[in-house]
Scaffold this motif. Structure first.
Motif, PDB file in Angstrom:
ATOM      1  N   THR A 191      -4.693  -7.375   8.256  1.00 54.85           N
ATOM      2  CA  THR A 191      -5.937  -7.098   7.526  1.00 54.85           C
ATOM      3  C   THR A 191      -6.676  -8.409   7.269  1.00 54.85           C
ATOM      4  N   LYS A 192      -7.956  -8.258   6.888  1.00 56.17           N
ATOM      5  CA  LYS A 192      -8.744  -9.439   6.523  1.00 56.17           C
ATOM      6  C   LYS A 192      -8.071 -10.168   5.369  1.00 56.17           C
ATOM      7  N   GLU A 193      -7.545  -9.414   4.417  1.00 60.15           N
ATOM      8  CA  GLU A 193      -6.884 -10.013   3.265  1.00 60.15           C
ATOM      9  C   GLU A 193      -5.676 -10.855   3.715  1.00 60.15           C
ATOM     10  N   GLN A 194      -4.910 -10.348   4.673  1.00 61.25           N
ATOM     11  CA  GLN A 194      -3.743 -11.100   5.163  1.00 61.25           C
ATOM     12  C   GLN A 194      -4.174 -12.356   5.917  1.00 61.25           C
ATOM     13  N   LYS A 195      -5.239 -12.214   6.706  1.00 62.53           N
ATOM     14  CA  LYS A 195      -5.717 -13.392   7.435  1.00 62.53           C
ATOM     15  C   LYS A 195      -6.295 -14.428   6.452  1.00 62.53           C
ATOM     16  N   HIS A 196      -6.914 -13.940   5.415  1.00 65.87           N
ATOM     17  CA  HIS A 196      -7.424 -14.854   4.395  1.00 65.87           C
ATOM     18  C   HIS A 196      -6.270 -15.627   3.741  1.00 65.87           C
ATOM     19  N   GLN A 197      -5.225 -14.913   3.358  1.00 64.98           N
ATOM     20  CA  GLN A 197      -4.049 -15.562   2.765  1.00 64.98           C
ATOM     21  C   GLN A 197      -3.492 -16.640   3.694  1.00 64.98           C
ATOM     22  N   LEU A 198      -3.353 -16.256   4.964  1.00 64.53           N
ATOM     23  CA  LEU A 198      -2.791 -17.191   5.940  1.00 64.53           C
ATOM     24  C   LEU A 198      -3.646 -18.454   6.037  1.00 64.53           C
TER      25      LEU A 198
END
Lengths: 86, 86, 86, 86, 86, 86
Positions: F13-20
């Motif tokens: 998800t965008k949220e996971q890519k943001h975290q990464l």
């Protein structure tokens, strides 16, 4: 028209790098049917320390008989032992 | 501990990508004596148009018999003709 | 916001690398309309031997007059001759 | 024999990508004196969100008049304002 | 199964490269939930001159107290001053 | 002035890519002392099939609870079992 890049450790001989390059190029010719004229490859070399595999720095390349990497050999043995004790 | 990257055109089947990956991996095992556990490969796919070889966009991959690339085939033929007239 | 990477052979002067970097950066500004602040470029240098084009190691860079690459010049001449005999 | 890679955002037209590729290729020819036959370039495209510049996701490419990137334009303006208040 | 590559300037100590590698690896573990066994990282080092940010060569890395980069520090200061005068 | 690239599988998800992206950026800030303004990162996404680890295609990313990767989880379990039987 593939571009192949290969990040490897310092320390291999020209002969070993030649073998690697030729076998990679042939692999691409066979697998893709591409004409060899359109295959471009670059090997980038860095110290073993600059490679980090599973959170561990890779030992420097240590040439053994027949081009075997003695350092990698030790590391693999020790990992298999660790894994078998988990 | 090599990392191999391979930039190729869109359009190949899973079977063709599997062949490519296996032959590249084996090529590295044979040429470097590395254990297969330490070989990591990524195939990046983009439209043929995104590849530019000698100032010309590469045609899109067109599957022919036996996985031959018909588009590349045409391009190679035309280049050889051009070269022979220089 | 483009990232440009450029794999080139060892042996070019700082002045030549500066020219290359500036012309690549300007090319991106002109072609994309990007602000120069968002363009990032890295030149990676390796021995000519580490580049393999069409199954042949690229000769080391040999500086000629006006920054011309004498080694590449020879290779191109010999390829055109080969091609014209096919 | 340079290999150029260019990571850019999705959304540019074929014409824009063509301009980019041609200008990069010409930049390398001019700066290195390499024959165009030995210049290989790949443009990799990803969503703007996948680019992170200074800890901020890059906005998606928004085409404006003359190929100007409206999103990037806004971002640059806001950064310059921020910087001038520091 | 991520592959991380990191292009950095020459001049950092082994301890600094170790810190960088560990923190990048942990960042990927935390953010993706990937097992550390599947994370592979390579740090490529080049002279500062080979990096070009916003059309300017990056100064060579100059070690300061606590691993601070004195060269980068100067550059940032001068950019902020320039921006605040625009 | 580091450039970080990260090749990951499709499906986050965008949220996971943001975290990464944030955790990688912070890792570089902390480890190198670089100003965040000079850190540039690109995440490249490809199908799991395009990643080949130790000669095996990586399974596609399957989102589980808390962002855990169920597919990777299974693969790790099966490898540890294999290793413990060697």
């Amino acid at each position: 028209m593939p571009i192949i890049t290969c990040d490897i450790r310092n320390g291999r001989t020209k002969e070993q790098k030649h073998q690697l390059a030729m076998q990679l190029t042939e692999a691409v010719v066979e697998a893709t049917g591409c004409d060899i004229d359109h295959i471009f490859l670059v090997m980038r070399e860095m110290p073993g320390f600059n490679f980090v595999d599973a959170g561990e720095h890779v030992p420097e390349y240590v040439p053994g008989p027949d081009g075997m990497d003695m350092a990698g050999h030790e590391q693999i043995k020790s990992r298999k032992e660790k894994a078998s004790h988990n």
